[in-house]
Design a protein around this motif. Sequence first.
Motif, PDB file in Angstrom:
ATOM      1  N   SER A 157       0.816  -1.219   0.000  1.00  8.34           N
ATOM      2  CA  SER A 157       0.000   0.000   0.000  1.00  8.34           C
ATOM      3  C   SER A 157       0.849   1.267   0.000  1.00  8.34           C
ATOM      4  N   PHE A 158       2.167   1.115   0.240  1.00 14.27           N
ATOM      5  CA  PHE A 158       3.036   2.307   0.256  1.00 14.27           C
ATOM      6  C   PHE A 158       3.680   2.582  -1.108  1.00 14.27           C
ATOM      7  N   LYS A 159       3.455   1.682  -2.047  1.00 14.24           N
ATOM      8  CA  LYS A 159       4.161   1.786  -3.335  1.00 14.24           C
ATOM      9  C   LYS A 159       3.755   3.000  -4.161  1.00 14.24           C
ATOM     10  N   ASP A 160       2.542   3.507  -3.913  1.00 10.34           N
ATOM     11  CA  ASP A 160       2.100   4.662  -4.716  1.00 10.34           C
ATOM     12  C   ASP A 160       2.823   5.956  -4.324  1.00 10.34           C
ATOM     13  N   GLY A 161       3.630   5.911  -3.276  1.00  9.37           N
ATOM     14  CA  GLY A 161       4.475   7.068  -2.944  1.00  9.37           C
ATOM     15  C   GLY A 161       3.803   8.153  -2.135  1.00  9.37           C
ATOM     16  N   THR A 162       2.633   7.907  -1.592  1.00 11.87           N
ATOM     17  CA  THR A 162       1.938   8.983  -0.879  1.00 11.87           C
ATOM     18  C   THR A 162       1.877   8.784   0.639  1.00 11.87           C
ATOM     19  N   LYS A 163       1.562   7.605   1.081  1.00 14.58           N
ATOM     20  CA  LYS A 163       1.292   7.411   2.525  1.00 14.58           C
ATOM     21  C   LYS A 163       2.579   7.411   3.346  1.00 14.58           C
ATOM     22  N   LYS A 164       2.495   8.001   4.538  1.00 13.02           N
ATOM     23  CA  LYS A 164       3.679   8.097   5.409  1.00 13.02           C
ATOM     24  C   LYS A 164       3.688   6.977   6.442  1.00 13.02           C
ATOM     25  N   VAL A 165       4.864   6.399   6.624  1.00 17.55           N
ATOM     26  CA  VAL A 165       5.007   5.317   7.598  1.00 17.55           C
ATOM     27  C   VAL A 165       6.154   5.641   8.551  1.00 17.55           C
ATOM     28  N   CYS A 166       5.941   5.330   9.817  1.00 18.05           N
ATOM     29  CA  CYS A 166       6.923   5.665  10.849  1.00 18.05           C
ATOM     30  C   CYS A 166       7.570   4.402  11.400  1.00 18.05           C
ATOM     31  N   SER A 167       8.867   4.488  11.653  1.00 18.93           N
ATOM     32  CA  SER A 167       9.568   3.408  12.352  1.00 18.93           C
ATOM     33  C   SER A 167      10.714   4.022  13.160  1.00 18.93           C
ATOM     34  N   VAL A 168      11.620   3.152  13.611  1.00 20.03           N
ATOM     35  CA  VAL A 168      12.646   3.589  14.538  1.00 20.03           C
ATOM     36  C   VAL A 168      14.034   3.464  13.889  1.00 20.03           C
ATOM     37  N   THR A 169      14.875   4.425  14.170  1.00 19.87           N
ATOM     38  CA  THR A 169      16.224   4.466  13.588  1.00 19.87           C
ATOM     39  C   THR A 169      17.008   3.192  13.911  1.00 19.87           C
ATOM     40  N   CYS A 197       6.302   7.195  17.377  1.00 14.60           N
ATOM     41  CA  CYS A 197       5.598   6.847  16.133  1.00 14.60           C
ATOM     42  C   CYS A 197       4.096   6.711  16.388  1.00 14.60           C
ATOM     43  N   VAL A 198       3.764   6.063  17.506  1.00 14.43           N
ATOM     44  CA  VAL A 198       2.350   5.860  17.836  1.00 14.43           C
ATOM     45  C   VAL A 198       1.681   7.213  18.074  1.00 14.43           C
ATOM     46  N   ASP A 199       2.381   8.122  18.734  1.00  9.69           N
ATOM     47  CA  ASP A 199       1.843   9.473  18.944  1.00  9.69           C
ATOM     48  C   ASP A 199       1.630  10.185  17.604  1.00  9.69           C
ATOM     49  N   ALA A 200       2.576   9.993  16.678  1.00  8.02           N
ATOM     50  CA  ALA A 200       2.453  10.623  15.355  1.00  8.02           C
ATOM     51  C   ALA A 200       1.274  10.037  14.577  1.00  8.02           C
ATOM     52  N   LEU A 201       1.029   8.747  14.762  1.00  7.21           N
ATOM     53  CA  LEU A 201      -0.129   8.119  14.094  1.00  7.21           C
ATOM     54  C   LEU A 201      -1.429   8.676  14.679  1.00  7.21           C
ATOM     55  N   LYS A 202      -1.458   8.795  15.985  1.00  6.32           N
ATOM     56  CA  LYS A 202      -2.631   9.368  16.669  1.00  6.32           C
ATOM     57  C   LYS A 202      -2.904  10.777  16.182  1.00  6.32           C
ATOM     58  N   GLY A 203      -1.830  11.551  16.056  1.00  7.87           N
ATOM     59  CA  GLY A 203      -1.958  12.952  15.672  1.00  7.87           C
ATOM     60  C   GLY A 203      -2.140  13.176  14.181  1.00  7.87           C
ATOM     61  N   GLY A 204      -2.064  12.111  13.398  1.00  6.74           N
ATOM     62  CA  GLY A 204      -2.284  12.219  11.952  1.00  6.74           C
ATOM     63  C   GLY A 204      -1.064  12.682  11.168  1.00  6.74           C
ATOM     64  N   GLN A 205       0.110  12.764  11.800  1.00  9.36           N
ATOM     65  CA  GLN A 205       1.320  13.161  11.045  1.00  9.36           C
ATOM     66  C   GLN A 205       1.826  12.026  10.164  1.00  9.36           C
ATOM     67  N   VAL A 206       1.509  10.790  10.545  1.00  8.94           N
ATOM     68  CA  VAL A 206       1.843   9.635   9.692  1.00  8.94           C
ATOM     69  C   VAL A 206       0.585   8.782   9.535  1.00  8.94           C
ATOM     70  N   ASP A 207       0.610   7.895   8.517  1.00  9.13           N
ATOM     71  CA  ASP A 207      -0.556   7.041   8.253  1.00  9.13           C
ATOM     72  C   ASP A 207      -0.403   5.650   8.860  1.00  9.13           C
ATOM     73  N   ALA A 208       0.838   5.290   9.219  1.00 11.24           N
ATOM     74  CA  ALA A 208       1.066   3.934   9.715  1.00 11.24           C
ATOM     75  C   ALA A 208       2.350   3.883  10.526  1.00 11.24           C
ATOM     76  N   VAL A 209       2.458   2.823  11.319  1.00 12.65           N
ATOM     77  CA  VAL A 209       3.707   2.540  12.050  1.00 12.65           C
ATOM     78  C   VAL A 209       4.104   1.128  11.662  1.00 12.65           C
ATOM     79  N   THR A 210       5.387   0.918  11.405  1.00  9.30           N
ATOM     80  CA  THR A 210       5.797  -0.454  11.108  1.00  9.30           C
ATOM     81  C   THR A 210       6.912  -0.917  12.037  1.00  9.30           C
ATOM     82  N   THR A 211       6.688  -2.093  12.604  1.00  7.95           N
ATOM     83  CA  THR A 211       7.706  -2.825  13.356  1.00  7.95           C
ATOM     84  C   THR A 211       7.163  -4.242  13.570  1.00  7.95           C
ATOM     85  N   ASP A 212       7.707  -4.958  14.559  1.00 11.68           N
ATOM     86  CA  ASP A 212       7.301  -6.347  14.752  1.00 11.68           C
ATOM     87  C   ASP A 212       5.835  -6.454  15.206  1.00 11.68           C
ATOM     88  N   ASN A 213       5.168  -7.497  14.708  1.00 12.73           N
ATOM     89  CA  ASN A 213       3.743  -7.712  15.024  1.00 12.73           C
ATOM     90  C   ASN A 213       3.449  -7.666  16.525  1.00 12.73           C
TER      91      ASN A 213
END
Length: 291
Positions: A157-169, A197-213
């Motif tokens: 779903s990220f391939k179209d280049g629009t949605k923002k995803v957050c993770s950790v350095t 990242c979770v705060d950013a998802l809540k606040g709408g700055q990103v569309d998703a967070v990715t890490t381990d299930n």
Amino acid sequence: MRTTRIAAAIGALALALTVTACGGDDSEGGSSGNASFAAGSTMEKLNKAQKIRVGTKFDQPGFGLKGLSGKPEGFDVEIAKLVAKALDIPEDKIEYQETPSTVREQVLQQDKVDIVVATYTINDKRKAVIDFAGPYYIAGQSILVKADDASITGPDSFKDGTKKVCSVTNSTPATNIEKYLGDKTKQLVLFDIYQKCVDALKGGQVDAVTTDNVILAGFVATNEGAFKLAGQTFTEEPYGIGLKKGDAAFKTFINDTLEKAFQDGAYKKAWDDTAGKNDTSELKIPTIDRS
Ligand code: GLU
């Protein structure tokens, strides 16, 4: 005069006996408490010091979350307690240090901690500078989205280049997600810890967070109704206990400790009491990698 000398002699003898009982003879290895460890080993050193420094997460529900108790709680913390117990070190002598993903190798290399138990994926890049015992759990990368979001269904779903995803350095998910991004510079947002990242998802700055299930499952559980996981896992993340490179005896000791816990039920109890509450899929006990 004579009585004083005898008293002094008895005192010296008592002191010698006490020292032997506590410390043992260094040439044969020694111990505090009931266990006995090889002379000069990390196990003996930690046991004698009656202290172990553990690097873990403080913001990950189910694994290492620092709450009102002031001490982190979760599956990684329970795994660290099993290691401390095998070293005959009481739980209250475990010194926890917050260890975000990006500093895990560094704190081991700089001898700031004795072990890192922190949702830490075993991989070759990391194995070049530190060693791992384990694995003690196999997770897989997934995606967290808002509960009402039907537009993200998996990494594609990220391939179209629009949605923002957050993770950790310096996390494996931050690297793994890159190949699914149409425009990395615009789409990938990195913080030092997942809570941001979770705060950013809540606040709408990103569309998703990715890490381990299983990490994401912790955030789903602690933010009732707000989030859900999108799609299936798309990587394998074997969790290891990080230790300083080249300490083969300590690695074997931790692996033996894990295997014992796999067999005697302590491992399953640790899981059921912590992260297992957020992830109810069947617990698969991994095979220790002794290579
Ligand atoms: N297991 C992955 C890693 O070690 C992600 C979780 C984390 O960042 O702690 O990079």
